[in-house]
Design an enzyme around this catalytic site. Structure first.
Site, short mmCIF file in Angstrom:
data_model
loop_
_atom_site.label_atom_id
_atom_site.label_comp_id
_atom_site.label_asym_id
_atom_site.label_seq_id
_atom_site.Cartn_x
_atom_site.Cartn_y
_atom_site.Cartn_z
N MET A 85 -25.98 -7.08 33.46
CA MET A 85 -26.26 -5.78 34.74
C MET A 85 -25.31 -4.81 33.94
O MET A 85 -25.66 -3.86 34.65
CB MET A 85 -26.74 -6.49 35.98
CG MET A 85 -26.87 -7.32 36.29
SD MET A 85 -28.66 -7.23 36.19
CE MET A 85 -29.54 -6.77 37.34
N ARG A 86 -25.62 -4.08 32.61
CA ARG A 86 -24.89 -3.49 32.04
C ARG A 86 -25.98 -2.89 31.34
O ARG A 86 -26.94 -2.96 30.28
CB ARG A 86 -24.12 -3.45 31.32
CG ARG A 86 -22.18 -4.28 31.78
CD ARG A 86 -21.90 -3.06 32.22
NE ARG A 86 -21.39 -2.52 31.49
CZ ARG A 86 -20.93 -1.32 31.85
NH1 ARG A 86 -20.97 -0.65 33.99
NH2 ARG A 86 -20.18 0.03 31.36
N HIS A 104 -36.35 -9.32 31.33
CA HIS A 104 -36.86 -8.41 32.35
C HIS A 104 -37.46 -9.22 32.84
O HIS A 104 -38.97 -9.44 33.22
CB HIS A 104 -37.31 -7.16 31.89
CG HIS A 104 -37.29 -6.26 32.79
ND1 HIS A 104 -36.31 -5.42 33.60
CD2 HIS A 104 -38.33 -5.76 33.97
CE1 HIS A 104 -36.56 -4.55 34.58
NE2 HIS A 104 -37.63 -4.64 34.76
N SER A 131 -40.86 -10.36 30.72
CA SER A 131 -41.04 -9.47 29.51
C SER A 131 -39.69 -10.77 29.12
O SER A 131 -39.19 -10.25 29.71
CB SER A 131 -41.34 -8.93 29.43
OG SER A 131 -42.45 -8.08 30.78
N THR A 136 -34.42 -2.07 22.53
CA THR A 136 -34.05 -0.77 21.75
C THR A 136 -32.77 -0.07 22.86
O THR A 136 -32.97 0.06 23.68
CB THR A 136 -35.58 -0.50 21.52
OG1 THR A 136 -36.01 -0.45 22.49
CG2 THR A 136 -36.00 -1.45 20.42
N ASP A 140 -35.09 -0.93 28.92
CA ASP A 140 -36.48 -2.04 29.08
C ASP A 140 -37.71 -1.66 29.21
O ASP A 140 -38.83 -1.98 29.28
CB ASP A 140 -36.40 -2.11 30.84
CG ASP A 140 -35.41 -2.07 31.82
OD1 ASP A 140 -34.74 -2.15 32.86
OD2 ASP A 140 -35.11 -2.98 31.18
#
Ligand code: GRF
Length: 210
Positions: A85-86, A104, A131, A136, A140
């Site tokens: 969660m970063r 995600h 997904s 990148t 998300d």
């Protein structure tokens, strides 16, 4: 092949990856939270673990540099974000781009960010899901590899919908990790290339709604 898993909490996606018999070695499980429950689960399996507390770093990039150093210590071919969660800085992402995946809990590009199941319910969508994508610098937003879809039922709340999505996460992520570890999945010029599977951008799995 060697892979590292990054977690922040319970690590249910980590467990499904570890139980999947992937063609590679889990070299370490690393968390930004030293108290993450998943670290104890990994240690109980004899897997090297480390917690790097992000609260110990005033600057995001300094935490990311410490995290990257710890990851590289294990010389992974693949880094799997699993309930991590970063938000990662561009410098970190570019260091691992092409061998950095995330799962995600939405059908991207819909509902990036957090509280995705509440977002889906508020939007009134009839299909929701998860997904797996290359990471990148766009949060998300990396090239999607595969997706799994679930129906949204009339009496769903965020918990019931999230539980239905999580079942599919636990199926989808090991499937994609296996593709990568078998050398069939690559990020080439910003697009996913998948060999030996159905020639679509990703795979769609829509379980029966009844
Ligand atoms: C999962 O829904 C995952 O998609 C999201 O965080 C949730 C918890 O993941 N990134 P886990 O149970 O810690 O693997």
């Amino acid at each position: 092949m060697r892979y590292v898993i990054l977690i922040s909490g319970r690590g249910s996606n980590m467990e499904s990856l570890l139980d999947a018999g992937l063609p590679g070695i889990c070299a370490a499980v690393i968390s930004n939270r030293p108290d993450a429950a998943g670290l104890a689960l990994a240690a109980a399996r004899g897997i090297a673990t480390s917690g790097i507390d992000h609260r110990g770093f005033a600057v995001r990039e300094d935490f990311d540099a410490a995290l990257a150093t710890e990851i590289e210590r294990h010389a992974p071919d693949l880094v799997l974000l699993a309930g991590f969660m970063r938000i990662l800085s561009d410098g970190f992402v570019r260091r691992f781009e092409g061998r950095l995946l995330n799962i995600h809990p939405s059908l991207l590009p819909a509902f990036p960010g957090v509280r995705t199941h509440a977002q889906a319910l508020a939007a009134g969508v009839r299909l929701h899901g998860c997904s797996v994508h290359f990471v990148t610098p766009a949060l998300d937003g990396g090239p999607i590899i595969a997706q799994a879809a679930v129906p949204v039922l009339a009496d769903d709340d965020a918990a019931s919908l999230g539980a239905r999505v999580l079942v599919e996460e636990h199926r989808l992520y090991p499937r994609v990790a296996r593709w990568f570890l078998e050398g069939r999945l690559q990020l080439v010029a910003g697009r996913t290339q998948l060999r030996g599977e159905t020639p679509v951008a990703g795979s769609l799995h829509v379980p029966r709604a009844d």
